[in-house]
Scaffold this motif. Structure first.
Motif, mmCIF file in Angstrom:
data_model
loop_
_atom_site.group_PDB
_atom_site.id
_atom_site.type_symbol
_atom_site.label_atom_id
_atom_site.label_comp_id
_atom_site.label_asym_id
_atom_site.label_seq_id
_atom_site.Cartn_x
_atom_site.Cartn_y
_atom_site.Cartn_z
ATOM 1 N N VAL A 57 0.848 -1.193 0.000
ATOM 2 C CA VAL A 57 0.000 0.000 0.000
ATOM 3 C C VAL A 57 0.885 1.245 0.000
ATOM 4 O O VAL A 57 1.832 1.348 0.794
ATOM 5 C CB VAL A 57 -0.930 0.010 1.225
ATOM 6 N N ALA A 58 0.593 2.163 -0.894
ATOM 7 C CA ALA A 58 1.370 3.402 -0.974
ATOM 8 C C ALA A 58 1.136 4.254 0.272
ATOM 9 O O ALA A 58 0.048 4.266 0.842
ATOM 10 C CB ALA A 58 0.977 4.182 -2.216
ATOM 11 N N THR A 59 2.144 4.966 0.678
ATOM 12 C CA THR A 59 2.046 5.834 1.853
ATOM 13 C C THR A 59 2.433 7.257 1.490
ATOM 14 O O THR A 59 3.078 7.515 0.475
ATOM 15 C CB THR A 59 2.964 5.335 2.977
ATOM 16 N N SER A 60 2.036 8.186 2.336
ATOM 17 C CA SER A 60 2.411 9.605 2.215
ATOM 18 C C SER A 60 2.077 10.161 0.834
ATOM 19 O O SER A 60 2.899 10.764 0.164
ATOM 20 C CB SER A 60 3.904 9.794 2.504
ATOM 21 N N GLN A 61 0.815 9.976 0.419
ATOM 22 C CA GLN A 61 0.427 10.410 -0.917
ATOM 23 C C GLN A 61 0.071 11.885 -0.960
ATOM 24 O O GLN A 61 -0.598 12.411 -0.075
ATOM 25 C CB GLN A 61 -0.750 9.575 -1.415
ATOM 26 N N LEU A 62 0.520 12.532 -2.026
ATOM 27 C CA LEU A 62 0.143 13.909 -2.342
ATOM 28 C C LEU A 62 -0.405 13.933 -3.759
ATOM 29 O O LEU A 62 0.108 13.249 -4.657
ATOM 30 C CB LEU A 62 1.344 14.854 -2.268
#
Length: 1021
Positions: free
Chosen positions: A263-268
């Motif tokens: 799972v991707a983290t720290s998305q902008l």
């Protein structure tokens, strides 16, 4: 014995009724092909039995998931196998190997959520097409779907480990990354067939080594044709991946093992504005080295339509521009740059784009809720672009139509801008307009085009254009399809892309798997013309006189109808700028009702349960007939006078399809094409029961405003009667379900206390409080609380309690009475001022704001409708003036009222309470009562199941929290759920409070009378 009966005898759920045939004659493409029957298997063995039975009868088979195909590969003549109804579960998740096994009917967002849940949030399923909230795993495998984050995660074929199949001869096989085997090793027939197919596939690959290596897998999104390159020796004879993208033409996928990703983290989210889609495309090569997880694009027409249909706040945060890129940057992006700071990576990327000189403006979105809202603009692109709003016209319904057919071509990302420039010239040459959005980072462009599918001339233009477009994309080294598959839309154009030798290899591949050609005939191999079986071709141009002003999308109604007389009357052009009559439908020639019900294009958002409120009955039953799409398709067959639904307004099939529609109106907002099934239902009932005896509830509930005053005078007597056995007898006599909790009438003393003291409307009144029939009869204390709040800033409040919104007549389709009632109301309220008219009951406010100008063709009606506000939507005006209420609870549960949501905004109550510092736990879903619906006989079970979508879980979460229920129906639903739910046994006194009550001290002083009719024993079970 017909095929459906034969399958039922075998224990298979099969249906060949006219209504069911209509529902499954369409997918999300331009095509309509009625099947002979629809089946709903529960296991791979059921699928095998269906296949064997159809094989003996010589009947084709079409496997179907969510029915969201834009290429027409989920419909066909024969037996449709709907795998989404029952074969929709996760079978296992293995965190150590990062794999999951799931049924082919599981929805992609459900699979991803289950994977996260089973791995403590660490792993997910990556492919996320915009239809992921209703598209299924089998459909994704069939089309080799990709999604918004494919620039990182690739196609579905990159994530498939094993595919579990039923072959065209009814055997169970498993395709793996290195071969083909019997699913059950002890099944000798299956093992022999697996060996036979494997040998033939190896021979096919050996005989075509050169073309498989040179013509296939040349760009990231080459989805067209079969994926035969996976059979090459250097690719390990990967049969599983070779079958991905085969569109159900070779075997039926019943389940699959898939790879999971972290799972991707720290998305902008970076939203970058440009002057044109081609300018945006030219920046893609500069963005790719930053390793974003998504690079998606949309144009201004989609944004304008989203703002017009759902409000400008839905696109708030987009920077200046006429086209936009949505770029997701996350921790993996930062790591690719040798950094750990995601905002720093985003800043460097934006600085780099500014140096390129093409971007106009940019916004960085880090709030998860805002990010999700903006992504929805892109995800709803297919629906929003089908019926576009004119950004220069104040009427949100005006505009023009666009269609799929050439919506899915792909080129290498570095060639996308040049391709788009030439593509724009091709559109202009053919007199067409295209609405562009898509996966810019992968070079895949979705374009919906203003084809005229209704006339022979328009269809000829479509055929010429698609042929020219195919040649154009091939010149750019691209693929006709980048993820939707070829289906009926593009298969006949494949010879323009591939050599005769490759086309021969495709035909041989199909024959090896399906010698009789029984599986999904017409896709990839031996296709018909792209203009065969078009749903809009030659639809009869009869008129359907109606009461509602359903003519918003059209230019002018035919003089024979009454449709053009309401607020929908518009003189906007049906032909888009830059197009001529050869390329766009002459919508002014269409009957407005026909055009309205044809608004559904099948994208299926009504089948989703992860966003929005629609469609509550489908969420309860999981039956296509109870989805907005299913109902729309039956209506579309009705106006075609198709053999499946051929009795017009008297059609029992349409009556059945509409039976469980709650008239919640959520579809009018949530449906990307703006389908308003509540209005269509009212219109249909109006004609269906003309000069016929209606259901009893249409008299008992439909005429409620006419008898409420008399009932109120005898409130104590009626309440006592309702609390006895007479209550249940009266319910049955009125066509109501005796298990449903009946409301208590306010006493004459309560009405005098709360209503008689309210000031009447005068010339000095600055705000008008409209006291509706429900508030007056059942909770007059809400009126006094609302008046107190509205006057808290010093504004003089005038109250009117002598008018009616006609809601119950509208919802039961008694539109003649509704129109007369609303006409009087409009005349009474049209006083030459623009004073706001505020209603405490959201459904009544919605009726005046939305239905009044549609049913009454006067300027007075339009002026009154423009002044109407619900209490919650007016509250920000008071807060802006500096008013603050007395002490409030720290947190509340808020039951979202469907009509408030649809007409006044999804967050009207939530936003006001959050401004006041209250933590809001929103129950975003219909309460299940929905006006008449929950009380009517035959609806109880579905009503309770609908409450389980949001309301009941919210009550169980913390029954001590105040629950805000502005709608009277919602308040009744809360009382009933609290009374019958064993998990709430210790909180039987739970009741809903109106927002006005919450904001005043009236809550403690004026409790709602206790319900005199406890639910029956059967209701508690």
């Amino acid at each position: 014995m017909d095929i459906a009966t034969e399958l039922v005898v075998l224990g298979i759920d099969a249906d060949a009724s006219p209504r069911r045939i209509a529902e499954y004659s369409y997918d999300a493409s331009n095509y309509r092909i009625p099947p002979v029957a629809v089946t709903f298997p529960r296991s791979a063995q059921d699928v095998a039995a269906i296949v064997r039975t159809c094989r003996r009868a010589g009947i084709p088979i079409v496997a179907r998931g969510g029915g969201t195909s834009m290429a027409g590969n989920a419909i066909g003549r024969g037996v449709v196998i709907d795998l989404s109804r029952h074969m929709n579960r996760v079978i296992s998740v293995d965190a150590e190997t990062a794999t999951a096994v799931a049924g082919s009917g599981i929805v992609l967002t459900t699979l991803a959520a289950e994977a996260r849940k089973a791995t403590d949030g660490r792993l997910t399923f990556a492919p996320d097409p915009s239809s992921a909230s209703r598209a299924t795993l089998g459909g994704a495998i069939g089309n080799d779907a990709c999604g918004n984050h494919s620039v990182r995660y690739g196609r579905t074929s990159d994530h498939v480990v094993e595919v579990h199949l039923v072959t065209s001869d009814g055997l169970l096989l498993t395709a793996t990354r290195d071969g083909l085997y019997a699913t059950d090793p002890d099944d000798r027939a299956a093992a022999a067939r697996a060996a036979e197919i494997a040998d033939a596939l190896k021979d096919l690959a050996a005989e075509n080594l050169a073309i498989l290596r040179t013509e296939l897998e040349t760009i990231p999104r080459q989805v067209s044709g079969y994926h035969l390159a996976h059979l090459l020796p250097e690719n390990g004879f990967d049969v599983a991946r070779a079958l991905v993208g085969s569109e159900g033409t070779c075997a039926i996928v019943v389940s699959a093992k898939v790879r999971l990703v972290p799972v991707a983290t720290s998305q902008l989210l970076l939203c970058v504005g440009y002057r044109s889609p081609s300018d945006a495309a030219r920046d893609v090569p500069a963005i790719l080295p930053f390793a974003p997880s998504a690079i998606e694009g949309i144009d201004e027409k989609i944004v304008a339509t989203m703002a017009a249909r759902r409000g400008r706040d839905t696109v708030a945060g987009l920077p200046a521009g006429q086209a936009w890129l949505f770029i997701d940057v996350d921790s993996e992006s930062a790591q690719a740059q040798g950094e750990s700071d995601v905002p720093a990576t985003a800043k460097r990327l934006l600085d780099h784009l500014r140096a390129q000189g093409r971007m106009i403006d940019a916004t960085v979105v880090d709030d998860p809720a805002r990010r999700k809202a903006l992504w929805r603009v892109r995800e709803d692109g297919a629906g929003l672009s089908s019926r576009l709003a004119d950004p220069d016209d104040e009427n949100a319904g005006s505009g023009y139509e666009s269609w799929p057919g050439w919506e899915d071509a792909a080129v290498a990302p570095e060639r996308l801008a040049d391709y788009l420039d030439e593509f724009a010239g091709l559109l202009e040459h053919h007199g067409l307009t295209g609405v562009m959005y898509g996966h810019f980072g992968a070079g895949c462009m979705h374009v919906r085009i203003t084809f005229d599918l209704r006339t022979p001339e328009g269809r000829a233009v479509m055929e010429r254009f698609c042929s020219d477009a195919a040649e154009l994309v091939v010149r750019h080294g691209g693929s006709l399809s980048g993820e939707h598959g070829d289906g009926r839309a593009r298969s006949s154009l494949l010879p323009l892309m591939y050599s005769p030798a490759m086309m021969g290899a495709f035909a041989r591949f199909k024959e090896i798997w399906d010698p009789a050609g029984a599986l999904n005939p017409g896709s990839i191999v031996d296709p018909p013309s792209i203009t065969a079986d078009l749903a809009l071709a030659d639809v009869p141009q009869r008129t359907w006189p109606t009461a509602f002003g359903l003519g918003r999308p059209h230019r002018e109604a035919p003089p024979e109808t009454a449709l053009g007389s309401g607020a929908g009357d518009t003189t906007s052009s049906a032909t888009p700028p830059g197009a001529d009559s050869g390329g766009a439908s002459e919508l002014s020639l269409l009957d407005p009702f026909v055009h309205a019900v044809q608004g559904c294009i099948g994208v299926g958002r009504c089948r989703a349960d992860t966003t929005g409120v629609m469609c509550p009955s489908y969420r309860a039953t999981r039956d296509e007939k109870d989805s907005t799409r299913g109902r729309a398709r039956v209506l579309q067959d009705m106006v075609r006078t198709a053999p499946s639904v051929d009795e017009g307004w008297r059609s029992p099939e349409v009556r059945e399809a509409l039976e469980l529609c709650l008239s919640c109106k959520a579809c009018s907002t949530d449906c990307p094409t703006g389908v308003d099934m509540a209005t269509y239902k009212s219109e249909f009932f109006h004609h269906h029961y003309r000069r016929r005896v209606r259901p009893l509830s249409h008299y008992s509930l439909g005429w409620m405003p006419a008898w409420l005053s008399a009932a109120g005078a005898a409130a104590p007597l009626i309440n006592r009667a309702l609390s006895s056995g007479l209550g249940r007898l009266a319910a049955r006599a009125g066509g109501l379900d005796p298990r449903r909790t009946m409301p208590a009438f306010a006493t004459r003393r309560a009405r005098r206390t709360h209503l008689d003291a309210l000031p009447e409307v005068s010339a000095d009144s600055q705000v008008i409080l409209f006291v509706d029939s429900f508030t007056k009869a059942f909770r007059p204390h809400v009126a006094s609380a609302a008046a107190e709040v509205l006057g808290a800033t010093g504004d003089r409040v005038g109250c009117t309690a002598d008018n009616c919104c006609g809601l119950t007549w509208i919802s039961t389709g008694q539109l003649g009475k509704a129109e007369r009632t609303l006409r009087r109301t409009a005349e009474n309220l049209d006083d030459g001022t623009d004073r706001p008219i505020v209603l405490p009951e959201p459904s009544c406010a919605a009726a005046l704001a939305n239905d009044l100008p549609e049913l009454v063709a006067t300027d007075a009606a339009r002026r009154v409708a423009a002044r109407v506000r619900s209490f919650a939507s007016y509250l920000p005006t008071l807060l802006d003036a500096g008013w603050r209420p007395p002490a409030l609870p720290d947190s509340v549960t808020l039951q979202t009222h469907c009509h408030e949501y649809a007409v006044f905004g999804a967050r009207s109550g939530v936003a006001a309470l959050e401004r006041l510092g209250v933590e809001v736990h929103a129950a975003e879903g219909c309460c299940g009562v929905a006006g008449n619906f929950g009380f009517e006989k035959g609806h109880y079970e579905v009503s309770i199941a609908v409450a389980e979508n949001a309301l009941a879980p919210a009550l169980r979460d913390d029954p001590r929290r105040p629950i805000v229920t502005d709608g009277f129906s919602c308040a009744m639903a809360v009382e009933h759920v609290a009374a019958v739910d064993d998990d709430l046994a210790g909180a039987r006194d739970v009741r809903g409070v109106h927002l006005a009550e919450l904001l005043t001290r009236a809550t403690a002083d004026n409790p709602t009378p206790k319900n005199p009719t406890p639910p029956s024993r059967s209701a508690r079970s």
